[in-house]
Design a protein around this motif. Sequence first.
Motif, PDB file in Angstrom:
ATOM      1  N   UNK A   1       0.853  -1.179   0.000  1.00 26.88           N
ATOM      2  CA  UNK A   1       0.000   0.000   0.000  1.00 26.88           C
ATOM      3  C   UNK A   1       0.896   1.238   0.000  1.00 26.88           C
ATOM      4  N   UNK A   2       0.569   2.175  -0.893  1.00 30.58           N
ATOM      5  CA  UNK A   2       1.243   3.469  -0.938  1.00 30.58           C
ATOM      6  C   UNK A   2       0.252   4.509  -0.445  1.00 30.58           C
ATOM      7  N   UNK A   3       0.614   5.232   0.610  1.00 30.72           N
ATOM      8  CA  UNK A   3      -0.241   6.312   1.082  1.00 30.72           C
ATOM      9  C   UNK A   3       0.478   7.635   0.878  1.00 30.72           C
ATOM     10  N   UNK A   4      -0.288   8.648   0.517  1.00 36.21           N
ATOM     11  CA  UNK A   4       0.268   9.971   0.221  1.00 36.21           C
ATOM     12  C   UNK A   4      -0.540  10.997   0.994  1.00 36.21           C
ATOM     13  N   UNK A   5       0.128  11.716   1.891  1.00 34.35           N
ATOM     14  CA  UNK A   5      -0.550  12.749   2.663  1.00 34.35           C
ATOM     15  C   UNK A   5      -1.572  12.201   3.633  1.00 34.35           C
ATOM     16  N   UNK A   6      -1.294  11.063   4.240  1.00 35.52           N
ATOM     17  CA  UNK A   6      -2.283  10.411   5.104  1.00 35.52           C
ATOM     18  C   UNK A   6      -1.835  10.356   6.560  1.00 35.52           C
ATOM     19  N   UNK A   7      -1.054  11.319   6.994  1.00 36.06           N
ATOM     20  CA  UNK A   7      -0.548  11.297   8.366  1.00 36.06           C
ATOM     21  C   UNK A   7      -1.408  12.093   9.333  1.00 36.06           C
ATOM     22  N   UNK A   8      -2.332  12.898   8.835  1.00 41.25           N
ATOM     23  CA  UNK A   8      -3.188  13.717   9.686  1.00 41.25           C
ATOM     24  C   UNK A   8      -4.593  13.156   9.747  1.00 41.25           C
ATOM     25  N   UNK A   9      -5.494  13.746   8.952  1.00 41.00           N
ATOM     26  CA  UNK A   9      -6.899  13.345   9.003  1.00 41.00           C
ATOM     27  C   UNK A   9      -7.124  11.904   8.543  1.00 41.00           C
ATOM     28  N   UNK A  10      -6.182  11.326   7.841  1.00 44.92           N
ATOM     29  CA  UNK A  10      -6.311   9.947   7.355  1.00 44.92           C
ATOM     30  C   UNK A  10      -5.420   8.963   8.114  1.00 44.92           C
TER      31      UNK A  10
ATOM     32  N   UNK B   1       1.240  -6.199   3.662  1.00 44.40           N
ATOM     33  CA  UNK B   1       2.585  -6.680   3.937  1.00 44.40           C
ATOM     34  C   UNK B   1       3.550  -5.508   4.080  1.00 44.40           C
ATOM     35  N   UNK B   2       3.339  -4.477   3.252  1.00 41.19           N
ATOM     36  CA  UNK B   2       4.214  -3.295   3.268  1.00 41.19           C
ATOM     37  C   UNK B   2       3.346  -2.059   3.056  1.00 41.19           C
ATOM     38  N   UNK B   3       3.650  -0.994   3.804  1.00 35.43           N
ATOM     39  CA  UNK B   3       2.993   0.297   3.622  1.00 35.43           C
ATOM     40  C   UNK B   3       4.078   1.351   3.480  1.00 35.43           C
ATOM     41  N   UNK B   4       4.098   1.994   2.320  1.00 30.72           N
ATOM     42  CA  UNK B   4       5.004   3.127   2.112  1.00 30.72           C
ATOM     43  C   UNK B   4       4.173   4.384   2.272  1.00 30.72           C
ATOM     44  N   UNK B   5       4.575   5.207   3.214  1.00 29.17           N
ATOM     45  CA  UNK B   5       3.827   6.420   3.536  1.00 29.17           C
ATOM     46  C   UNK B   5       4.658   7.638   3.140  1.00 29.17           C
ATOM     47  N   UNK B   6       4.147   8.383   2.145  1.00 29.52           N
ATOM     48  CA  UNK B   6       4.817   9.602   1.696  1.00 29.52           C
ATOM     49  C   UNK B   6       4.093  10.806   2.294  1.00 29.52           C
ATOM     50  N   UNK B   7       4.852  11.697   2.908  1.00 36.21           N
ATOM     51  CA  UNK B   7       4.297  12.927   3.480  1.00 36.21           C
ATOM     52  C   UNK B   7       5.374  14.001   3.439  1.00 36.21           C
TER      53      UNK B   7
ATOM     54  N   UNK C   1       6.969   2.084   6.041  1.00 37.71           N
ATOM     55  CA  UNK C   1       8.177   2.688   5.482  1.00 37.71           C
ATOM     56  C   UNK C   1       7.885   4.160   5.180  1.00 37.71           C
ATOM     57  N   UNK C   2       8.207   5.058   6.124  1.00 38.94           N
ATOM     58  CA  UNK C   2       7.921   6.478   5.935  1.00 38.94           C
ATOM     59  C   UNK C   2       8.984   7.160   5.064  1.00 38.94           C
ATOM     60  N   UNK C   3       8.514   8.050   4.177  1.00 34.27           N
ATOM     61  CA  UNK C   3       9.412   8.802   3.300  1.00 34.27           C
ATOM     62  C   UNK C   3       8.942  10.252   3.278  1.00 34.27           C
ATOM     63  N   UNK C   4       9.818  11.159   3.668  1.00 40.40           N
ATOM     64  CA  UNK C   4       9.491  12.590   3.645  1.00 40.40           C
ATOM     65  C   UNK C   4       9.773  13.141   2.251  1.00 40.40           C
ATOM     66  N   UNK C   5       8.695  13.488   1.545  1.00 39.85           N
ATOM     67  CA  UNK C   5       8.810  14.070   0.207  1.00 39.85           C
ATOM     68  C   UNK C   5       7.511  14.825  -0.082  1.00 39.85           C
TER      69      UNK C   5
ATOM     70  N   UNK D   1       9.034   5.396  -7.330  1.00 45.19           N
ATOM     71  CA  UNK D   1       9.746   4.357  -8.076  1.00 45.19           C
ATOM     72  C   UNK D   1      10.620   3.518  -7.146  1.00 45.19           C
ATOM     73  N   UNK D   2      11.301   4.164  -6.206  1.00 47.61           N
ATOM     74  CA  UNK D   2      12.126   3.435  -5.241  1.00 47.61           C
ATOM     75  C   UNK D   2      11.265   2.495  -4.398  1.00 47.61           C
ATOM     76  N   UNK D   3      10.100   2.983  -3.958  1.00 44.59           N
ATOM     77  CA  UNK D   3       9.200   2.170  -3.135  1.00 44.59           C
ATOM     78  C   UNK D   3       8.668   0.984  -3.927  1.00 44.59           C
TER      79      UNK D   3
END
Length: 190
Positions: free
Chosen positions: A9-18, A30-36, A57-61, A74-76
């Motif tokens: 699962x790829x999540x984008x901007x989901x650290x607040x209300x989501x 199995x894996x969650x990549x969280x971009x924020x 797997x958090x990624x600040x971007x 792409x890396x994720x």
Amino acid sequence: MIQDSYQHVLTIGTTGMLAAATRVLAQRATRVTCLARTPASLGSLAASMPTDAANLHPVAVDYQHSDAFMKAVQDANADTPIDLVVAWFHRNGLDTCKRLIGYLNSQASPVGVFHVVGSAARDPSNPAQWPQPEAGGVVTYHQIILGFVLEAESSRWLTHQEISDGVLEAIQHKYSRHIIGTVRPWSARP
């Protein structure tokens, strides 16, 4: 609420209300990549996860930096193909959203993209404000519109829990377009 399991699962901007939705998805993937945008918001999300959330797997971007954002995606995607995306893109991120969908269409396996947008997507004075990106290929595009709640004599915005619950419902039922709350009458918006 979510009964399906996901590989990546790829999540984008989901650290607040989501964040609540992200926590549920982390239990089903199995894996969650969280971009924020910020390490602080990613840290808050990670701290709210169960202690066994080694799959996060958090990624600040920032998606407004499209090239860096796409590199992070792409890396994720390199190790485990993404099969679900939950993304909160503001209007200024629509081009990056389209670019993401174009990239994901190059995968061999199907991927569902659940794009969360604000109530302005249903503004009757500007119906074309949020055009649906062309999906095609292996991507199935779903739009989730955040509305408001009518109460006795007034209205209010959705709570974070109502938003997360509505997003999870849309994912579970694979709604192509889902409005959480209502957008009518438009004049009743808080």
